[in-house]
Design a protein around this motif. Structure first.
Motif, PDB file in Angstrom:
ATOM      1  N   GLN A 232      29.563  16.717  34.315  1.00  0.00           N
ATOM      2  CA  GLN A 232      29.122  17.990  34.880  1.00  0.00           C
ATOM      3  C   GLN A 232      30.157  19.091  34.720  1.00  0.00           C
ATOM      4  O   GLN A 232      29.853  20.260  34.868  1.00  0.00           O
ATOM      5  N   THR A 233      31.382  18.728  34.431  1.00  0.00           N
ATOM      6  CA  THR A 233      32.422  19.745  34.274  1.00  0.00           C
ATOM      7  C   THR A 233      33.129  19.549  32.946  1.00  0.00           C
ATOM      8  O   THR A 233      33.206  18.444  32.420  1.00  0.00           O
ATOM      9  N   GLN A 234      33.652  20.640  32.439  1.00  0.00           N
ATOM     10  CA  GLN A 234      34.409  20.570  31.190  1.00  0.00           C
ATOM     11  C   GLN A 234      35.645  19.698  31.367  1.00  0.00           C
ATOM     12  O   GLN A 234      36.042  18.979  30.457  1.00  0.00           O
ATOM     13  N   ALA A 235      36.250  19.745  32.565  1.00  0.00           N
ATOM     14  CA  ALA A 235      37.454  18.948  32.808  1.00  0.00           C
ATOM     15  C   ALA A 235      37.168  17.463  32.659  1.00  0.00           C
ATOM     16  O   ALA A 235      37.998  16.704  32.162  1.00  0.00           O
ATOM     17  N   ALA A 236      35.978  17.048  33.100  1.00  0.00           N
ATOM     18  CA  ALA A 236      35.631  15.635  32.985  1.00  0.00           C
ATOM     19  C   ALA A 236      35.526  15.220  31.524  1.00  0.00           C
ATOM     20  O   ALA A 236      35.893  14.115  31.150  1.00  0.00           O
ATOM     21  N   GLN A 237      35.046  16.130  30.686  1.00  0.00           N
ATOM     22  CA  GLN A 237      34.944  15.806  29.267  1.00  0.00           C
ATOM     23  C   GLN A 237      36.306  15.773  28.605  1.00  0.00           C
ATOM     24  O   GLN A 237      36.545  15.001  27.691  1.00  0.00           O
ATOM     25  N   GLU A 238      37.208  16.629  29.053  1.00  0.00           N
ATOM     26  CA  GLU A 238      38.517  16.695  28.429  1.00  0.00           C
ATOM     27  C   GLU A 238      39.406  15.532  28.863  1.00  0.00           C
ATOM     28  O   GLU A 238      40.405  15.241  28.205  1.00  0.00           O
ATOM     29  N   GLY A 239      39.034  14.874  29.958  1.00  0.00           N
ATOM     30  CA  GLY A 239      39.887  13.829  30.498  1.00  0.00           C
ATOM     31  C   GLY A 239      40.084  12.666  29.549  1.00  0.00           C
ATOM     32  O   GLY A 239      41.195  12.341  29.166  1.00  0.00           O
ATOM     33  N   ALA A 240      39.019  12.018  29.157  1.00  0.00           N
ATOM     34  CA  ALA A 240      39.090  10.876  28.251  1.00  0.00           C
ATOM     35  C   ALA A 240      38.106  11.107  27.118  1.00  0.00           C
ATOM     36  O   ALA A 240      36.973  11.507  27.353  1.00  0.00           O
ATOM     37  N   PHE A 241      38.535  10.837  25.902  1.00  0.00           N
ATOM     38  CA  PHE A 241      37.705  11.153  24.742  1.00  0.00           C
ATOM     39  C   PHE A 241      36.669  10.052  24.537  1.00  0.00           C
ATOM     40  O   PHE A 241      36.663   9.352  23.529  1.00  0.00           O
ATOM     41  N   LEU A 242      35.813   9.881  25.527  1.00  0.00           N
ATOM     42  CA  LEU A 242      34.796   8.840  25.454  1.00  0.00           C
ATOM     43  C   LEU A 242      33.601   9.257  24.611  1.00  0.00           C
ATOM     44  O   LEU A 242      32.815   8.421  24.209  1.00  0.00           O
ATOM     45  N   ASN A 243      33.462  10.550  24.370  1.00  0.00           N
ATOM     46  CA  ASN A 243      32.234  11.003  23.716  1.00  0.00           C
ATOM     47  C   ASN A 243      32.395  11.148  22.212  1.00  0.00           C
ATOM     48  O   ASN A 243      31.756  11.963  21.590  1.00  0.00           O
ATOM     49  N   LYS A 244      33.284  10.339  21.620  1.00  0.00           N
ATOM     50  CA  LYS A 244      33.390  10.332  20.172  1.00  0.00           C
ATOM     51  C   LYS A 244      32.122   9.734  19.579  1.00  0.00           C
ATOM     52  O   LYS A 244      31.600   8.758  20.076  1.00  0.00           O
ATOM     53  N   ARG A 245      31.674  10.337  18.507  1.00  0.00           N
ATOM     54  CA  ARG A 245      30.441   9.847  17.896  1.00  0.00           C
ATOM     55  C   ARG A 245      30.664   9.745  16.389  1.00  0.00           C
ATOM     56  O   ARG A 245      29.946  10.311  15.585  1.00  0.00           O
ATOM     57  N   ARG A 246      31.702   9.043  16.018  1.00  0.00           N
ATOM     58  CA  ARG A 246      32.125   9.020  14.630  1.00  0.00           C
ATOM     59  C   ARG A 246      31.233   8.154  13.758  1.00  0.00           C
ATOM     60  O   ARG A 246      31.199   8.325  12.547  1.00  0.00           O
ATOM     61  N   GLY A 247      30.589   7.176  14.322  1.00  0.00           N
ATOM     62  CA  GLY A 247      29.778   6.294  13.510  1.00  0.00           C
ATOM     63  C   GLY A 247      29.062   5.270  14.353  1.00  0.00           C
ATOM     64  O   GLY A 247      29.258   5.162  15.569  1.00  0.00           O
ATOM     65  N   SER A 248      28.217   4.484  13.699  1.00  0.00           N
ATOM     66  CA  SER A 248      27.362   3.537  14.414  1.00  0.00           C
ATOM     67  C   SER A 248      28.111   2.322  14.933  1.00  0.00           C
ATOM     68  O   SER A 248      27.792   1.802  16.006  1.00  0.00           O
ATOM     69  N   VAL A 249      29.096   1.828  14.178  1.00  0.00           N
ATOM     70  CA  VAL A 249      29.665   0.514  14.481  1.00  0.00           C
ATOM     71  C   VAL A 249      30.373   0.467  15.828  1.00  0.00           C
ATOM     72  O   VAL A 249      30.137  -0.459  16.615  1.00  0.00           O
ATOM     73  N   PRO A 250      31.242   1.439  16.179  1.00  0.00           N
ATOM     74  CA  PRO A 250      31.855   1.376  17.509  1.00  0.00           C
ATOM     75  C   PRO A 250      30.821   1.421  18.635  1.00  0.00           C
ATOM     76  O   PRO A 250      31.019   0.806  19.680  1.00  0.00           O
ATOM     77  N   ILE A 251      29.739   2.151  18.408  1.00  0.00           N
ATOM     78  CA  ILE A 251      28.686   2.234  19.430  1.00  0.00           C
ATOM     79  C   ILE A 251      27.941   0.908  19.524  1.00  0.00           C
ATOM     80  O   ILE A 251      27.658   0.405  20.624  1.00  0.00           O
ATOM     81  N   LEU A 252      27.634   0.307  18.364  1.00  0.00           N
ATOM     82  CA  LEU A 252      26.962  -0.993  18.364  1.00  0.00           C
ATOM     83  C   LEU A 252      27.823  -2.046  19.047  1.00  0.00           C
ATOM     84  O   LEU A 252      27.325  -2.865  19.834  1.00  0.00           O
ATOM     85  N   ARG A 253      29.119  -2.008  18.768  1.00  0.00           N
ATOM     86  CA  ARG A 253      30.025  -2.968  19.424  1.00  0.00           C
ATOM     87  C   ARG A 253      30.044  -2.745  20.933  1.00  0.00           C
ATOM     88  O   ARG A 253      30.086  -3.703  21.713  1.00  0.00           O
ATOM     89  N   GLN A 254      30.035  -1.482  21.342  1.00  0.00           N
ATOM     90  CA  GLN A 254      30.035  -1.175  22.775  1.00  0.00           C
ATOM     91  C   GLN A 254      28.774  -1.722  23.433  1.00  0.00           C
ATOM     92  O   GLN A 254      28.827  -2.332  24.504  1.00  0.00           O
ATOM     93  N   TRP A 255      27.651  -1.504  22.797  1.00  0.00           N
ATOM     94  CA  TRP A 255      26.385  -1.941  23.384  1.00  0.00           C
ATOM     95  C   TRP A 255      26.278  -3.465  23.464  1.00  0.00           C
ATOM     96  O   TRP A 255      25.701  -4.013  24.401  1.00  0.00           O
ATOM     97  N   LEU A 256      26.835  -4.162  22.468  1.00  0.00           N
ATOM     98  CA  LEU A 256      26.653  -5.612  22.398  1.00  0.00           C
ATOM     99  C   LEU A 256      27.815  -6.400  22.989  1.00  0.00           C
ATOM    100  O   LEU A 256      27.621  -7.515  23.477  1.00  0.00           O
ATOM    101  N   THR A 257      29.033  -5.862  22.916  1.00  0.00           N
ATOM    102  CA  THR A 257      30.198  -6.617  23.377  1.00  0.00           C
ATOM    103  C   THR A 257      31.005  -5.893  24.444  1.00  0.00           C
ATOM    104  O   THR A 257      31.896  -6.491  25.042  1.00  0.00           O
ATOM    105  N   GLY A 258      30.729  -4.610  24.661  1.00  0.00           N
ATOM    106  CA  GLY A 258      31.515  -3.837  25.611  1.00  0.00           C
ATOM    107  C   GLY A 258      32.809  -3.317  25.036  1.00  0.00           C
ATOM    108  O   GLY A 258      33.607  -2.699  25.752  1.00  0.00           O
ATOM    109  N   GLN A 259      33.058  -3.564  23.740  1.00  0.00           N
ATOM    110  CA  GLN A 259      34.288  -3.105  23.094  1.00  0.00           C
ATOM    111  C   GLN A 259      33.930  -2.051  22.051  1.00  0.00           C
ATOM    112  O   GLN A 259      33.508  -2.371  20.956  1.00  0.00           O
ATOM    113  N   GLY A 260      34.088  -0.807  22.423  1.00  0.00           N
ATOM    114  CA  GLY A 260      33.736   0.274  21.512  1.00  0.00           C
ATOM    115  C   GLY A 260      33.689   1.581  22.274  1.00  0.00           C
ATOM    116  O   GLY A 260      34.363   1.746  23.289  1.00  0.00           O
ATOM    117  N   TRP A 261      32.877   2.519  21.815  1.00  0.00           N
ATOM    118  CA  TRP A 261      32.773   3.839  22.436  1.00  0.00           C
ATOM    119  C   TRP A 261      31.418   4.022  23.076  1.00  0.00           C
ATOM    120  O   TRP A 261      30.396   3.923  22.408  1.00  0.00           O
TER     121      TRP A 261
END
Length: 691
Positions: A232-261
């Protein structure tokens, strides 16, 4: 015989086979092959076998997959090793024989079940000797496979290309997002098959339709479970770079193993990209498609309501869906044997919320042709997708007394600029003609009339014509605005009012700007202005004003758009005039300079620059560069600040190692924004021979 034919070793010839099966990008150590196409293994025996050649036909191979392999459900097959082989089913043919080894060509059926297989040698009726394991995938190169795609350039784009482009923005300002699909990264095939293992119907894994539906449903469920709420705030987004969207694989790993973005809901469109990755990995040609101005949540209805207050700002969601600024989906290529002839080809992966615990049934495959022809009852989801590209938007004004008034709105064009990456290039390909006939054409009219008739026959009152907007005191409004606005910048907009009557009119004109997320949900009210005007008879009046970030009550949230609206009212008895434009927010542009071609193993110099057109410094700048098969690993550099009006320029040196068309992606983060990306393609050629 069994003792004489004791196995010393089995060479699965992974490097050779994977090269021939277009899987070398996944591994050269592990055997990964495509069904319907032979692969070679070499058996080395402990003792000479020439004396046993007459009994060769008694030796057989067994292939097994799944948790409980059985002949009944086609997860196990036993087949003899012969001198010829049976090319229709599982077969093995001897290609070469010497004193202590056999070279055997193994062929799998074109409709074999995909998955992880164990291969065993049967040297007697009871004894089985394990030879090794292999992974079997769908095969777009085989004419007998339901995923066969004849064009080689399309196979390379929709199956083998790991560098993609996804189109975001608005219909008038399409923005390009470079994307790393990464379908051949080492663990993706295991992650994809592990996801498929959640389905217990292994006997149906030979059917690409079933596999695509299962994967679509499971990925949708994982997305719903793992996507985070938007900060809800810009500060929350700047805190940790969790919203990287560089590619599918880190997201797939996050969804299936919890290790990713993890992904924020403002970026939940990445589901289409992740689904594309998994489908390509398993051998199903796939692509990401973006529809601009897409009607969603209509339940198949062809009318969408939007509500605006008397100040011209959107203030609620209609009960008949919402217009999304853009919507992404995944198309996959395959035959549809269960449907009438003519619906093979591109299919839309359409996931929806499951009913109860029935997750696996919550995905449909919709032929694109069925959408274009309006064949609504071919599959359950055709009507939803047909509405998404053909619905009409009705705009209502919510009065202070709670009543609703229809506006004289310039109808939004729904289903605009349907786009995907072009084959073998970085160009944006418009495929709108695949989904519907040209607006105003006889074919379009015929399809819409037939759809309306069919819906009424099935008890659905689905009028596709707007209510009458005729009025005795007409007033016309036209809005002109830029398709994009620089971040913290300004631009000109104009409103034109036309009074075609012989009487002057007292007009109240409201102009407002809201921040809106890509799914059409209002995020914040930014600015409003009210003007009182008198229009003389038969007058055309043009009002020009500036639109500036400095006017806004707050900064628009990250990844949002500006919705500019104008509403004019001149009497209680006449309809209000309404017009709207969605404006993309443009951030500073990354300029990447490098040659169009480069030599393999020769250092390549690249220059990256960015000009700060903002009215404040860009602080804590970090630039990252990455490129599959260009750079061994991602490199990041902290570059400090860039003052207003200044240009940051930096150079990088790296050595390409793989031939062919490659993509370099550059990303920048700073205190003002994140995920600013740019890309350039380079063709890597073989080194020039030395004299």
């Amino acid at each position: 015989m069994g003792q004489a034919l004791g196995i010393k070793s089995c060479d699965m010839q992974a490097a050779r086979n994977n090269e021939e099966h277009h899987t070398k990008a996944i591994s050269s150590q592990r055997l990964i092959v495509r069904r319907g196409q032979p692969f070679v293994i070499i058996l080395h025996f402990r003792a000479p076998v020439h004396a046993f050649l007459p009994t060769l036909k008694k030796v057989a191979l067994t292939a097994r997959t799944g948790k409980k392999p059985s002949i009944a459900n086609r997860t196990q097959a036993t087949f003899p090793i012969s001198s010829l082989g049976d090319r229709k089913g599982w077969s093995a043919a001897v290609e070469e024989i010497d004193a202590q080894s056999w070279t055997i060509s193994v062929t799998t059926p074109a409709d074999a079940i995909i998955g992880q297989y164990s291969l065993l040698l049967q040297v007697s009726s009871k004894k089985l000797q394990p030879l090794g394991q292999f992974t079997l995938l769908f095969n777009p190169w085989s004419r007998e496979d339901d995923v066969f795609l004849e064009n080689e350039a399309q196979r390379r784009e929709y199956l083998l290309n790991q560098n993609g482009l996804i189109y975001l923005g608005t219909a008038n300002c399409i923005q390009t997002e470079p994307w790393d699909f990464g379908q051949f990264e080492g663990d993706v095939v295991d992650l994809s098959l592990g996801l498929l293992n959640m389905d217990k119907q292994e006997e149906k894994w030979s059917e690409p339709v079933h596999v695509a539906q299962v994967l679509g449903a499971l990925l949708h469920a994982l997305k719903e479970k793992n996507v985070l709420p938007t900060p809800q705030t810009q500060a929350a987004q700047e805190g940790a770079f969790l919203n990287k969207r560089r590619g599918s694989v880190p997201i797939l790993r996050q969804w299936l193993t919890g290790q990713g973005w993890p992904v924020y809901d403002g970026q939940a469109w990445v589901l289409a990209a992740v689904a594309c990755t998994v489908l390509r990995c398993l051998g199903i040609p796939a692509r990401v498609v973006t529809t601009f101005s897409s009607a969603q949540g209509t339940g198949g209805g062809l009318l969408v309501d939007e509500y605006y207050n008397e100040e011209g700002l959107q203030n609620g969601e209609g009960q008949r869906g919402r217009i999304w600024i853009f919507q992404t989906s995944t198309e996959c290529w395959m035959a549809q044997p269960a449907l009438p002839q003519g619906y093979d080809g591109w299919q839309i992966l359409y996931s929806r919320h499951p009913k109860g615990d029935r997750v696996l049934g919550a995905c449909d495959l919709v032929p694109v042709k069925a959408v274009k022809e309006g064949t609504l009852y071919l599959t359950p989801a055709v009507s939803d997708i047909f509405a998404s590209v053909n619905a009409t938007c009705v705009v209502w004004k919510c009065c202070e007394d709670g009543t609703l008034e229809l506006t004289n709105s310039n109808t939004k064009y729904v289903g605009d600029n349907i786009s995907t990456k072009g084959v073998g290039s970085d160009r944006c390909e418009d495929i709108t003609q695949n989904y519907k006939y040209p607006e105003g054409s006889c074919e379009e009219k015929e399809v819409l009339e037939r759809v309306q008739k069919e819906m009424m026959e099935h008890g659905k009152d689905n009028r596709i014509h707007l209510p009458s907007l005729e009025t005795e005191e007409p007033l016309y409004l036209f809005l002109e605005a830029p398709s994009s606005l620089p971040l913290r910048g300004d631009a000109q907009l104009s409103v034109t009012l036309v009074n075609p009557n012989n009487q002057e009119k007292a007009v109240q004109l409201m102009i407002g700007v809201q921040a809106v997320y890509y799914n059409g949900v209002p995020a914040a009210e930014l600015w409003r202005e009210k003007l009182s005007l008198t229009l003389s008879a038969n007058l055309v009046k043009r009002i020009t004003t500036s639109l500036s970030f400095s006017y806004f009550e707050q900064n628009p949230p990250e990844n949002s758009f500006l919705r500019l609206t104008a509403m004019a009212t001149h009497s209680k008895s006449s309809l209000s005039c309404f017009a709207q434009e969605d404006i993309a927010i443009c951030r500073p542009h990354l300029t990447i300079e490098m040659p169009e071609t480069a030599e393999q193993y020769k250092p390549l110099k690249t220059t990256v620059s960015i000009h700060n057109f903002l009215d404040c410094p860009m602080k804590d700048c970090v630039i990252s560069i990455r490129g599959r098969e260009l750079i061994y690993r991602e490199m990041s550099y902290r570059l400090g600040s860039v003052r207003p009006g200044n240009t940051l320029c930096t150079q990088f040196l790296f050595t390409p190692t793989h031939l062919g068309l490659q993509t370099l992606t550059v990303e920048m983060d700073c205190n003002m924004f994140q995920n600013l990306t740019g890309y350039r393609s380079v063709t890597v050629v073989a080194p020039k021979p030395t004299a």
